[in-house]
Design an enzyme around this catalytic site. Structure first.
Site, PDB file in Angstrom:
ATOM      1  N   MET A 125       0.844  -1.191   0.000  1.00 37.31           N
ATOM      2  CA  MET A 125       0.000   0.000   0.000  1.00 37.31           C
ATOM      3  C   MET A 125       0.888   1.254   0.000  1.00 37.31           C
ATOM      4  O   MET A 125       0.442   2.351   0.328  1.00 37.31           O
ATOM      5  CB  MET A 125      -0.935  -0.005   1.208  1.00 37.31           C
ATOM      6  CG  MET A 125      -1.872  -1.225   1.179  1.00 37.31           C
ATOM      7  SD  MET A 125      -3.429  -1.003   2.034  1.00 37.31           S
ATOM      8  CE  MET A 125      -2.875  -0.680   3.677  1.00 37.31           C
ATOM      9  N   LEU A 159       6.772   3.073   1.441  1.00 39.06           N
ATOM     10  CA  LEU A 159       7.648   1.911   1.604  1.00 39.06           C
ATOM     11  C   LEU A 159       8.734   2.158   2.653  1.00 39.06           C
ATOM     12  O   LEU A 159       9.205   3.276   2.821  1.00 39.06           O
ATOM     13  CB  LEU A 159       8.284   1.568   0.251  1.00 39.06           C
ATOM     14  CG  LEU A 159       7.291   1.329  -0.890  1.00 39.06           C
ATOM     15  CD1 LEU A 159       8.035   1.064  -2.200  1.00 39.06           C
ATOM     16  CD2 LEU A 159       6.337   0.178  -0.570  1.00 39.06           C
ATOM     17  N   HIS A 206       9.481  -3.466   3.537  1.00 36.63           N
ATOM     18  CA  HIS A 206       9.019  -3.722   2.156  1.00 36.63           C
ATOM     19  C   HIS A 206      10.209  -4.080   1.256  1.00 36.63           C
ATOM     20  O   HIS A 206      10.114  -4.975   0.422  1.00 36.63           O
ATOM     21  CB  HIS A 206       8.368  -2.460   1.571  1.00 36.63           C
ATOM     22  CG  HIS A 206       7.059  -2.087   2.190  1.00 36.63           C
ATOM     23  ND1 HIS A 206       6.897  -0.929   2.908  1.00 36.63           N
ATOM     24  CD2 HIS A 206       5.851  -2.702   2.180  1.00 36.63           C
ATOM     25  CE1 HIS A 206       5.652  -0.838   3.319  1.00 36.63           C
ATOM     26  NE2 HIS A 206       4.988  -1.895   2.902  1.00 36.63           N
TER      27      HIS A 206
HETATM   28  O1  PAF Z   1      -0.260  -5.844   3.496  1.00 34.33           O
HETATM   29  C1  PAF Z   1      -0.670  -4.920   2.779  1.00 34.33           C
HETATM   30  O2  PAF Z   1       0.000  -3.897   2.596  1.00 34.33           O
HETATM   31  C2  PAF Z   1      -2.022  -5.041   2.107  1.00 34.33           C
HETATM   32  O3  PAF Z   1      -2.934  -5.677   2.919  1.00 34.33           O
HETATM   33  C3  PAF Z   1      -1.962  -5.702   0.712  1.00 34.33           C
HETATM   34  C4  PAF Z   1      -1.473  -7.140   0.800  1.00 34.33           C
HETATM   35  C5  PAF Z   1      -1.029  -4.902  -0.190  1.00 34.33           C
HETATM   36  C6  PAF Z   1      -3.355  -5.711   0.075  1.00 34.33           C
HETATM   37  O4  PAF Z   1      -3.844  -4.427  -0.082  1.00 34.33           O
END
Ligand code: PAF
Length: 286
Positions: free
Chosen positions: A28, A31, A35
């Protein structure tokens, strides 16, 4: 950067024709190093000749009506720089209209629901959350068509729910769950840590301290521990942090996610704690 579903699917098909392997990290955005460790894992999985795709999409269907959708942190410029530096091949950044078209009677109306693993813990506190997650992740898998997708272990229940969906709906890909990335003092990395004031950032250590205390209790006990007693002790420990309010502390089987009444080595623990207005989660194997 690709912003249209058609564009991303075309790219995915052209890679498929050439036999190029695709590793995918759904996010989402906003970052952080956690991530980027998922991106590194995706690269390891597909190699230099493969492609790594990162999606950035703040998915409205996984937020409850009173949650932080509108104030969820965003910084696309910085995300792009981080991804470029890490050798990400494609950033997929769709709009809401692209993912959930709102065309009157032709508006978006299909959802994916996992009915067992999604029921407890986050599913109790956030009743529509996993329906949103499974729906968007299924859509992203159909758009990016990866051979491997990498999820973070910080969202333990999410990873379990997604793995179950992949098995049940026969998505032809492998899910990899990468370890939680932590700040040096133990706080699990999360985009939501940005909401914390300096004082709350300190008090947010309540989560990792509770995990450490539970791990220590299991380690130093010869027998299994009563879950209720351990939970009560952890509530006490967390309540020493005035800004912290426990949402849940759960002890469960890591495969079935079923709660246990006796805690021993190998039991999974997960907790959600409000620190001020910010809801944080963490988990670990005991
Ligand atoms: O973990 C996340 O950031 C979200 O739940 C995902 C997997 C990107 C789905 O929107």
């Amino acid at each position: 950067m690709v912003t249209s579903v058609a564009g991303m699917q075309q790219l995915a098909k052209s890679w498929q024709r050439k036999g190029v392997r695709v590793g995918f990290v759904p996010t989402m955005g906003y970052l952080h190093a956690g991530h980027m460790s998922l991106v590194k894992r995706a690269r390891q999985m597909v190699g230099k000749s493969g492609k790594v795709v990162v999606s950035i999409y703040v998915n409205p269907t996984q937020f409850g009506p009173k949650e932080d959708l509108s104030r969820y942190p965003r910084d696309l410029k910085r995300d792009q720089q981080l991804c470029r530096a890490e050798g990400v091949d494609v950033l997929f950044v769709p709009s809401d209209q692209e993912m959930y078209p709102q065309n009157g009677i032709g508006a978006y109306s299909t959802y994916v629901v996992e009915e067992t693993l999604s029921r407890g813990m986050e599913g109790v506190s956030r009743p529509t959350h996993f329906r949103g997650v499974t729906t968007i992740v299924a859509k992203l898998f159909n758009i990016v068509q990866p051979q491997v997708a990498v999820f973070g272990a910080k969202d333990f229940q999410q990873a379990a729910v997604v793995q179950r969906m992949v098995r049940d709906l026969n998505f032809p890909l492998k899910i990899v769950v990468a370890p939680t990335h932590r700040e040096p003092d133990g706080l699990a990395m999360s985009s939501r840590n940005k909401y914390l004031s300096t004082d709350e950032r300190q008090q947010a250590l309540a989560l990792s301290l509770a995990i450490k205390a539970a791990q220590q209790a299991v380690k130093s006990s010869k027998q299994s521990l009563a879950a209720n007693k351990l939970r009560a002790n952890l509530f006490k420990l967390i309540s020493q942090h005035p800004a912290a309010r426990v949402d849940y502390i759960e002890f469960f089987d890591p495969q079935t996610l079923q709660p246990v009444t006796q805690v021993s080595c190998g039991t999974q623990m997960a907790l959600a704690v409000f620190v001020g207005r910010t809801r944080l989660i963490d988990n670990a194997r005991l």
